[in-house]
Enzyme design. Structure first.
Site, PDB file in Angstrom:
ATOM      1  N   HIS A   5      -4.432  45.410  35.216  1.00 34.11           N
ATOM      2  CA  HIS A   5      -5.098  45.514  33.913  1.00 34.11           C
ATOM      3  C   HIS A   5      -6.013  46.735  33.878  1.00 34.11           C
ATOM      4  CE1 HIS A   5      -6.997  43.698  30.239  1.00 34.11           C
ATOM      5  NE2 HIS A   5      -8.023  44.419  30.657  1.00 34.11           N
ATOM      6  N   GLU A   6      -6.869  46.863  34.882  1.00 34.00           N
ATOM      7  CA  GLU A   6      -7.815  47.985  34.892  1.00 34.00           C
ATOM      8  C   GLU A   6      -7.103  49.313  35.106  1.00 34.00           C
ATOM      9  OE1 GLU A   6     -10.606  47.473  33.707  1.00 34.00           O
ATOM     10  OE2 GLU A   6     -10.593  45.286  33.873  1.00 34.00           O
TER      11      GLU A   6
END
Length: 489
Positions: free
Chosen positions: A254-255
């Site tokens: 996600h990051e």
């Protein structure tokens, strides 16, 4: 030197100072000594005062008046500088400084209150934050809707009413899908313990697999995973759980979506308004498509299954199909960041309604815990068991990010549109992902969206990449097709 050149030189210095402020925030979340919090609050207030003075410098207005843009990029630079200037001059410098000081201190108070399961310890400073943000919102709105003024910070040219309309379209189908799925037998869950150092090693491999450049980035641990920076210094954090490696792996992916966006922007725009993601909604579209449509796909989870076997040995799940079902399991839970794709947006809708009520004054801060717990019980059908699973779970309100939460769901909507276009453009996508090759997907996203940075408005950015106006239908259809097949609906 022309007025435009003078303005851009001044802007690059301002942006560089903003990056320094961001680095202070990264440090506070990762390695800063806990006892340094009071001093860090003063440091953040001091640099915010400098930034506010530069952003509201009268020379900016003069340069904007005199500048003669020669191309679309220059016109976009002026558009964004003018927008920031006009917003900044509406907020008194003392108020901007006070918000920076209080939110820096509130961040530490929230973290301790969360650890202690003590809502009462957090409410006094949250009351301060809410009061200051209401004051800021009123200054920005100048008689208009306070919450709309706050949303503008994160999703320009979007209103609370527009977001509410999208949520109204999404909610019935999400609730129906959730109910249908939860009636079916749950897939197998992970059991056992997973070495945390091994998790971090595999997470770093996942980061580079999705194109994260560690030459201009780094990965650390934090309570709440996040990405920060732009240009040549873009950092991410993740977190580990001995019993839940998915938390680590999918937080990392996600990051990386956020970080890849920043690393993918044309370096000609570095340290200018165009040199960063155009909005938080578009930013979230990158993190969500990396995490979910790519990272949780049947093709990619087959590859990840083999990586986990290599890293941890046998872990009780017999084959890649069962693993795919486990990765995408829909289950009751409290934590937004750990929520499955079906239920995630219901968490956002809860926060959206509560923070609008806080900003309008319809909800008192002292009643927040009760309001949260009541709404959660109504939406999810079971009670909050402890504050860290309820109103203390997110850092956003402690640091004054009111208007931010709805951009998470806008990101899902945008990701649905992008995924539809990506599938059409890369017909052998699944074959690539099955080998751990994400370059077809990430390359398409970089070329069609990421490299442009802030050149276009948020909706223009999505429309140009997808060839269509953004709307919730592609995302909802994706969910219904994926989970319908997984659960035999």
């Amino acid at each position: 030197m022309s007025a435009y050149d003078e303005l851009m030189a001044f802007q690059r210095e301002t942006s560089a100072l903003g990056q320094i402020a961001g680095r202070l925030g990264w440090d506070q979340e990762t390695v800063m000594p806990r006892g340094a919090a009071p001093q860090r609050a003063e440091e953040m207030a001091a640099i915010e005062a400098v930034l506010h003075a530069r952003r509201s410098d009268p020379r900016v207005a003069e340069w904007l008046e005199q500048a003669d843009p020669q191309d679309d990029a220059a016109r976009a630079q002026l558009r964004d500088i003018r927008r920031t200037y006009e917003r900044t001059v509406k907020v008194p410098a003392d108020l901007a400084k006070a918000i920076a000081r209080v939110t820096s201190a509130a961040q530490g108070t929230w973290a301790q209150a969360r650890a202690d399961e003590d809502v009462a310890a957090f409410l006094p400073v949250l009351t301060e934050v809410v009061a200051l943000k209401r004051e800021e919102g009123a200054a920005l709105a100048q008689g208009g809707d306070v919450y709309d003024a706050m949303v503008e910070d994160y999703e320009p040219y979007t209103t609370g009413a527009q977001i509410s309309e999208i949520f109204d379209q999404m909610r019935p189908r999400l609730v129906a899908l959730r109910a249908a799925v939860l009636e079916k037998p749950a897939p197998q869950v992970l059991a056992g313990k997973f070495d945390e150092l091994t998790q971090m090693r595999l997470s770093q491999k996942l980061a580079t697999t999705f194109g994260y450049d560690l030459n201009t980035g780094r990965m650390d641990k934090a309570v709440h995973p996040f990405s920060s920076g732009s240009g040549l210094d873009v950092r991410i954090t993740t977190r580990t759980s001995e019993t839940d490696p998915f938390n680590c792996f999918y937080s990392t992916i996600h990051e990386v979506g956020h970080a890849a966006y920043e690393q993918g922007i044309d370096l000609a725009y570095a340290l200018t308004p165009l040199g960063q993601g155009v909005s938080m909604g578009v930013h979230e579209s990158q993190s969500r498509i990396y995490e979910n449509q790519l990272g949780r796909s049947r093709a990619f989870t087959g590859w990840l299954y083999d990586q986990m076997i290599d890293a941890f040995g046998e872990f009780g799940i017999s084959d890649p199909d069962a693993f795919y079902a486990t990765v995408n399991g829909v289950h009751n839970g409290y934590i937004r960041t750990e929520a499955d794709e079906v239920q995630y947006n219901l968490h956002i809708m809860l926060r959206f309604d509560l923070e609008r009520a806080l900003m309008s004054g319809d909800l008192n801060v002292n009643d927040l815990e009760t309001a949260w717990n009541d709404r959660f019980k109504a939406d999810f059908g079971y009670a909050i068991d402890k504050p860290s699973n309820g109103c203390l779970q997110d850092v956003h309100w402690s640091v004054g990010l009111f208007g931010y939460f709805p951009t998470y769901s806008l990101g899902n909507v945008y990701a649905g549109c992008l995924h539809q276009a990506l599938r059409a453009a890369v017909p052998d996508l699944d074959a690539q992902l099955a080998t751990g090759d994400t370059s077809g997907a990430t390359g398409w996203l970089r070329e069609n969206l990421q490299r442009h940075g802030g050149l276009y408005t948020p909706r223009e950015t999505i429309q140009r990449a997808c060839g269509m106006q953004a709307g919730p239908e592609p995302f909802l259809s994706y969910l219904e097709e994926k989970f319908g097949a997984l659960y035999g609906l």
